[in-house]
Design an enzyme around this catalytic site. Structure first.
Site, short mmCIF file in Angstrom:
data_model
loop_
_atom_site.label_atom_id
_atom_site.label_comp_id
_atom_site.label_asym_id
_atom_site.label_seq_id
_atom_site.Cartn_x
_atom_site.Cartn_y
_atom_site.Cartn_z
N SER A 148 0.80 -1.22 0.00
CA SER A 148 0.00 0.00 0.00
C SER A 148 0.83 1.28 0.00
O SER A 148 1.58 1.53 -0.93
CB SER A 148 -0.93 -0.07 1.21
OG SER A 148 -1.87 0.93 1.15
N ASP A 159 -3.38 6.35 -3.07
CA ASP A 159 -2.18 5.76 -2.48
C ASP A 159 -1.69 4.60 -3.37
O ASP A 159 -2.27 4.33 -4.44
CB ASP A 159 -2.39 5.33 -1.02
CG ASP A 159 -3.23 4.07 -0.90
OD1 ASP A 159 -4.01 3.78 -1.82
OD2 ASP A 159 -3.10 3.35 0.11
N ASP A 194 -1.82 1.39 -3.54
CA ASP A 194 -2.68 0.31 -4.04
C ASP A 194 -4.11 0.79 -4.27
O ASP A 194 -5.03 -0.02 -4.43
CB ASP A 194 -2.64 -0.91 -3.10
CG ASP A 194 -3.17 -0.62 -1.72
OD1 ASP A 194 -3.23 0.57 -1.33
OD2 ASP A 194 -3.53 -1.58 -0.99
N ASP A 248 -6.41 2.20 -2.40
CA ASP A 248 -7.55 2.05 -1.49
C ASP A 248 -7.76 3.30 -0.65
O ASP A 248 -8.63 3.32 0.22
CB ASP A 248 -7.44 0.77 -0.63
CG ASP A 248 -6.21 0.74 0.25
OD1 ASP A 248 -5.45 1.72 0.27
OD2 ASP A 248 -6.00 -0.30 0.92
N GLU A 303 -11.61 6.81 7.28
CA GLU A 303 -10.49 7.25 8.09
C GLU A 303 -10.02 8.57 7.49
O GLU A 303 -10.16 8.78 6.28
CB GLU A 303 -9.37 6.21 8.05
CG GLU A 303 -9.80 4.89 8.68
CD GLU A 303 -8.67 3.87 8.72
OE1 GLU A 303 -8.23 3.56 9.84
OE2 GLU A 303 -8.24 3.38 7.66
N PRO A 329 0.69 2.42 18.48
CA PRO A 329 1.69 1.76 17.64
C PRO A 329 1.12 1.55 16.24
O PRO A 329 -0.03 1.14 16.10
CB PRO A 329 1.90 0.41 18.34
CG PRO A 329 0.64 0.17 19.12
CD PRO A 329 0.03 1.50 19.43
N SER A 330 1.91 1.86 15.21
CA SER A 330 1.45 1.62 13.84
C SER A 330 1.35 0.12 13.62
O SER A 330 2.13 -0.66 14.17
CB SER A 330 2.45 2.23 12.85
OG SER A 330 2.26 1.65 11.58
N GLY A 331 0.42 -0.27 12.78
CA GLY A 331 0.30 -1.68 12.41
C GLY A 331 0.85 -1.94 11.02
O GLY A 331 0.70 -3.03 10.48
C1 G16 Z 1 -3.86 0.26 6.37
C2 G16 Z 1 -5.26 0.01 6.87
C3 G16 Z 1 -5.90 1.32 7.24
C4 G16 Z 1 -5.03 2.06 8.26
C5 G16 Z 1 -3.62 2.19 7.73
C6 G16 Z 1 -2.63 2.81 8.70
O1 G16 Z 1 -3.93 1.09 5.25
O2 G16 Z 1 -5.99 -0.63 5.85
O3 G16 Z 1 -7.16 1.07 7.77
O4 G16 Z 1 -5.54 3.32 8.50
O5 G16 Z 1 -3.12 0.91 7.37
O6 G16 Z 1 -2.32 1.94 9.70
P1 G16 Z 1 -1.22 2.21 10.77
O7 G16 Z 1 -1.44 3.59 11.30
O8 G16 Z 1 -1.51 1.14 11.79
O9 G16 Z 1 0.13 2.10 10.13
P2 G16 Z 1 -3.14 0.82 3.90
O10 G16 Z 1 -3.74 1.78 2.94
O11 G16 Z 1 -1.70 1.09 4.20
O12 G16 Z 1 -3.40 -0.61 3.59
#
Ligand code: G16
Length: 558
Positions: free
Chosen positions: A67, A284, A286, A288, A387, A519-521
């Site tokens: 992404s 972005d 990909d 989405d 978001e 924390p970021s995922g």
């Molecule tokens: C993914 C999730 C989104 C989230 C984003 C940021 O987006 O699909 O719902 O808002 O990650 O996550 P984080 O703040 O935990 O890094 P994408 O567009 O990167 O797939």
């Protein structure tokens, strides 16, 4: 699982040893890491997708993308039968699979899970996986690893759908499982015909001439720009110019794309003062996520950002207008009042939440991640979720859609061409245009364009719906981001002890101050969000909170 299946798994797993000394985690939206270490993860997610297909007797999707992350990263997102994100119930198993140290442990985990979940291995159903990938150069070899993972489940079939946006793959999975047409050209056809329908229903009195025909889109040097070029050729009534298509030599997500534009609030590469006043949008990597912006008229690189919150607000105003037409003067017997709700996260600008509540809407907050917002929005007849980063969509419940179809048929026979019938038709068109599986920048963009024309609004009119509170986002690199534990939709830090109290005292120094950390995922950082009544206060609050994070969890600390 018979002997042949077990030995098949063991044999193929030996070809994909996991990276040593690294713990991978499913995260906000699947696994993400440097592409060079993802071969084994991709192989194992191929296995997981095939098991999920057997368990649900449905087609499952596997999307290879990172992404918004930098081009050297890659990742994988799994699409469940409904087209949404993988059931959270399976996330711990995916973590275990990704981290199994050797083929024997991997096999043992699979055998136990198959037993626990009662996954049928009787050959009665053929597991089917749709695989897609974005434009990252690493995608091709990771695709091969994923295919081998799928095929290590005897009889499972992997369909390579080629280079796609993430939402296209989710859409295809949903369509396949509903027995609908599910090719890429079906996707384009559905988007374009519902867009045309909305355009044909634009009221005559709409001040269309006040809206610039032209939209300039930043494609993030990724797959979205490429697909938009296809859509563009089939469109009428809207002129799209795509920049940063990736063909001009630019690098994916580098100084371009929705994440860059939304976080930095400056023009993406290739945009400048010559675009001042023109409606611009950014996708972005990909596709989405979608944000809009206009370039400031002075020669600085500043933009007026129209983020996910404002897209949500635009959609909410339009849907509410159609509902009040439809519900205000109900003709016939079959009447029903839709439950409309909106879902945001803590990143939503405080001014947007106030605005939506002022409209009389029910607003709920969930933690970050489409998987949470989507599930919550699905509880309404019409649930709009977004978001601030531009990821979102509008969900229509099956129950409401059936009612709407019936109502539209009834209205068509008693008052064809009436405002009521048009409102019903508009809502039906929106439900087909906007992706029901996941947030989709391409379908979102077409809906924004149709609604702006319906309203007769320029990007400036739209942006004036409310005034954003100044906000700032920062990232802090720490030793272990999982040490940050949050609660209440990520608005409160539970651990490390004392951090929340310290954040509170910084917030108390600002007018309309609000700040949180999580924390970021998707990246190895802790994210900091701050908003306040002035830019200076928001910046200073973000900086102080970032310093606190560093002090409590800094690289040196454990
Ligand atoms: C993914 C999730 C989104 C989230 C984003 C940021 O987006 O699909 O719902 O808002 O990650 O996550 P984080 O703040 O935990 O890094 P994408 O567009 O990167 O797939």
């Amino acid at each position: 699982m018979d002997v042949m299946q077990r030995s098949n798994l063991l044999e193929s797993a030996c070809l994909f040893p996991p990276p040593l000394g690294l713990k991978l985690s499913y995260g906000t939206a699947g696994f993400r890491a440097d592409a060079s270490i993802l071969q084994s993860t991709m192989f194992r997610m191929g296995i997981l997708a095939a098991l999920r297909s057997l368990k649900t007797h449905s087609v499952i999707g596997l999307m290879i993308t990172a992404s918004h992350n930098k081009v050297s990263d890659n990742g994988v997102k799994i699409a469940d039968p409904c087209g949404g994100m993988l059931s959270q119930h399976w996330e711990p198993f995916s973590d275990q699979l990704a981290n199994a140290p050797d083929p024997q442990t991997l096999l043992l985990l699979i055998v136990e899970f198959v037993k626990k979940e009662n996954i049928p291995f009787d050959g009665a159903f053929t597991a089917e996986i749709l695989l897609g990938r974005d434009t990252r150069p690493s995608g091709e070899s990771l695709l091969e690893a994923a295919k081998q993972g799928v095929r290590s489940i005897v009889g499972a079939v992997a369909h390579d759908m080629g280079i796609l946006t993430t939402p296209q793959l989710h859409w295809m999975v949903r369509a396949r499982n509903k027995g609908l047409k599910a090719t890429e050209s079906d996707y384009f056809e559905q988007l374009l015909s519902s867009f045309r329908c909305l355009m044909d229903l634009i009221p005559n009195e709409s001040k269309m001439d006040e809206i610039e025909d032209k939209l300039i889109v930043d494609g993030a040097n990724g797959v979205g720009g490429e697909k938009l070029e296809v859509i563009k050729k089939m469109l009428s009534g809207l002129v799209i110019e795509v920049h940063n298509t990736g063909k001009e030599g630019g690098i994916l997500n580098e100084g371009v794309g929705a994440d860059f534009v939304q976080k930095e609030k400056v023009v993406p590469h290739g945009f400048g003062s010559n675009h001042a006043g023109i409606r611009c949008a950014s996708l972005d990597g990909d596709a989405d996520r979608l944000v809009y912006f206009s370039v400031a008229s002075n020669s600085s690189n500043k933009i007026d950002l129209v983020d996910g919150d404002k897209i949500l607000s635009l959609f909410a105003v339009f849907i509410k207008e159609q509902l009040s037409i439809l519900e205000g003067d109900m003709k016939g017997n079959n009447n029903y009042k839709a439950r409309l709700g909106v879902v945001q996260t803590a990143y939503a600008n405080g001014a947007s939440t106030d605005y939506l509540k002022h409209l009389g809407l029910e607003v709920v907050l969930t933690p970050t991640g489409v998987k949470y917002l989507h599930a919550r929005a699905a509880q309404y007849d019409i649930g709009i979720y977004f978001e601030a980063n531009g990821h979102g969509t509008i969900l229509f419940s099956e129950h409401y859609l059936s009612w709407l179809e019936a109502k539209h048929t009834e209205l068509s026979s008693i008052s064809q061409g009436s405002e009521l019938q048009k409102a019903a038709l508009r809502l039906l068109a929106v439900s087909k245009l906007i992706n029901q599986a996941v947030g989709d920048a391409l379908s979102g963009l077409l809906l924004v364009e149709a609604i702006l024309r319906h309203m007769g609004w320029s990007i400036h009119n739209w942006n004036e719906l409310y005034q954003d509170l100044p906000s700032r986002q920062l990232k802090v690199k720490v030793a272990d981001r999982t040490a940050v534990v949050t609660a209440n939709a990520e608005t409160v830090v539970m651990s490390p002890p004392g951090l929340q109290e310290a954040i509170n005292s910084e917030i108390a120094k600002c007018i309309k101050g609000r700040s949180f950390v999580r924390p970021s995922g998707t990246e190895d950082v802790v994210r900091v969000y701050a908003e306040a009544s002035t830019e200076e206060e928001a910046d200073s609050l973000a900086n102080s909170v970032a310093e606190l994070v560093d002090r409590f969890l800094g690289v040196g600390s454990t």
